[in-house]
Design a protein around this motif. Structure first.
Motif, PDB file in Angstrom:
ATOM      1  N   ASN A  86      22.353 -19.982 -53.661  1.00  0.00           N
ATOM      2  CA  ASN A  86      22.351 -18.649 -53.852  1.00  0.00           C
ATOM      3  C   ASN A  86      21.272 -18.174 -54.849  1.00  0.00           C
ATOM      4  OD1 ASN A  86      24.759 -18.355 -52.420  1.00  0.00           O
ATOM      5  ND2 ASN A  86      26.118 -19.032 -53.934  1.00  0.00           N
ATOM      6  N   LEU A  89      18.750 -16.701 -52.311  1.00  0.00           N
ATOM      7  CA  LEU A  89      19.124 -15.727 -51.709  1.00  0.00           C
ATOM      8  C   LEU A  89      19.200 -14.572 -52.703  1.00  0.00           C
ATOM      9  CD1 LEU A  89      22.378 -16.859 -49.749  1.00  0.00           C
ATOM     10  CD2 LEU A  89      20.074 -16.338 -48.678  1.00  0.00           C
ATOM     11  N   LYS A  93      16.941 -11.100 -52.447  1.00  0.00           N
ATOM     12  CA  LYS A  93      17.675  -9.572 -52.544  1.00  0.00           C
ATOM     13  C   LYS A  93      16.889  -8.562 -53.470  1.00  0.00           C
ATOM     14  CE  LYS A  93      22.178 -11.186 -51.240  1.00  0.00           C
ATOM     15  NZ  LYS A  93      23.637 -11.247 -51.790  1.00  0.00           N
ATOM     16  N   THR A 108      13.695 -16.524 -48.565  1.00  0.00           N
ATOM     17  CA  THR A 108      14.745 -17.042 -47.364  1.00  0.00           C
ATOM     18  C   THR A 108      14.284 -18.129 -46.652  1.00  0.00           C
ATOM     19  OG1 THR A 108      13.446 -15.492 -45.911  1.00  0.00           O
ATOM     20  CG2 THR A 108      15.335 -14.706 -46.947  1.00  0.00           C
ATOM     21  N   SER A 118      22.745 -20.521 -42.939  1.00  0.00           N
ATOM     22  CA  SER A 118      23.136 -19.593 -43.678  1.00  0.00           C
ATOM     23  C   SER A 118      22.503 -18.137 -42.951  1.00  0.00           C
ATOM     24  CB  SER A 118      22.206 -19.528 -44.969  1.00  0.00           C
ATOM     25  OG  SER A 118      22.059 -18.251 -45.903  1.00  0.00           O
ATOM     26  N   GLN A 120      23.142 -15.193 -44.155  1.00  0.00           N
ATOM     27  CA  GLN A 120      22.518 -14.318 -44.811  1.00  0.00           C
ATOM     28  C   GLN A 120      20.993 -14.517 -45.198  1.00  0.00           C
ATOM     29  OE1 GLN A 120      24.486 -11.776 -46.274  1.00  0.00           O
ATOM     30  NE2 GLN A 120      22.768 -11.164 -47.474  1.00  0.00           N
ATOM     31  N   ALA A 145      21.320 -14.658 -37.431  1.00  0.00           N
ATOM     32  CA  ALA A 145      22.459 -14.421 -38.220  1.00  0.00           C
ATOM     33  C   ALA A 145      23.554 -14.225 -37.382  1.00  0.00           C
ATOM     34  CB  ALA A 145      22.036 -13.212 -39.302  1.00  0.00           C
ATOM     35  N   PHE A 152      29.021 -10.568 -38.473  1.00  0.00           N
ATOM     36  CA  PHE A 152      28.082  -9.797 -39.501  1.00  0.00           C
ATOM     37  C   PHE A 152      27.527  -8.556 -39.044  1.00  0.00           C
ATOM     38  CE2 PHE A 152      24.635 -11.853 -42.400  1.00  0.00           C
ATOM     39  CZ  PHE A 152      24.689 -10.650 -43.155  1.00  0.00           C
TER      40      PHE A 152
END
Length: 196
Positions: A86, A89, A93, A108, A118, A120, A145, A152
């Motif tokens: 996380n 990630l 972001k 990523t 993953s 995301q 994804a 998603f």
């Protein structure tokens, strides 16, 4: 008797400190990000390696627009636990919001190395590739994804946007309509603009 009193004080101190971390979580959930930061910081003063508190303080910093402090927390967390996906990630972001798309791909990539499933991570990779003009790679990332998470909605929306650029309007509209069925608000505008 003296040892019992010391043990009681120690247990009470640990309980109070844990309450500060839990209080930070409650404050975050209530949108009181500055107060959450203060609660997490108080907890981290005695538990400097508490991963959840470091991560959540970073998220709180993000919410109030202090991206550099968020980055510091995420990077500190990765020093403690290089497999904390996380944190990668969240760094992706923040980098995306800073328009540093090449960094997004680095973070990523690290996340996908840790967990290739993953959704995301693939999605964020697709967003960065899309911005960099790597449309075939973006399409592949959005496909990944969606393969991992069939619901998603944002991945359908942005995959549709890539397809618009490739002049594949029928397929793009299918993606926009599916995104709408998954309650993605931007899908309505895409349908109105491209689907007759």
């Amino acid at each position: 008797m003296k040892h019992l009193a010391i043990l009681f004080i120690l247990v009470a101190t640990i309980g109070c400190n844990n309450e500060e971390s839990i209080n930070g979580d409650d404050l975050y959930d209530d949108g009181k990000y500055q107060e959450a930061i203060e609660a997490y910081t108080a907890y981290l003063a005695t538990h400097p390696d508490h991963k959840k508190s470091i991560y959540n303080r970073g998220r709180s910093y993000e919410e109030i627009g202090q991206r550099n402090k968020a980055i510091q927390d995420y990077e500190q967390l990765l020093k403690i636990d290089p497999k904390y996906i996380n944190a990668y990630l969240s760094l992706a972001k923040v980098s995306y919001n800073n328009k540093d798309y090449n960094k997004v791909l680095v973070y990523t990539g690290d996340a996908i190395d840790l967990n290739e499933n993953s959704a995301q991570a693939h999605f964020l990779s697709g967003r960065a590739e899309h911005q960099l003009g790597y449309f075939d790679q973006a399409l592949e990332s959005y496909n990944n994804a969606i393969t991992i998470n069939r619901d998603f909605g944002e991945a359908y929306l942005y995959r549709g946007a890539v397809k618009v650029g490739q002049e594949r309007l029928r397929s793009a509209c299918e993606d926009f309509k599916f995104a709408k069925s998954l309650n993605i608000p931007e899908a309505d505008k895409a349908i109105k603009d491209y689907c007759k």
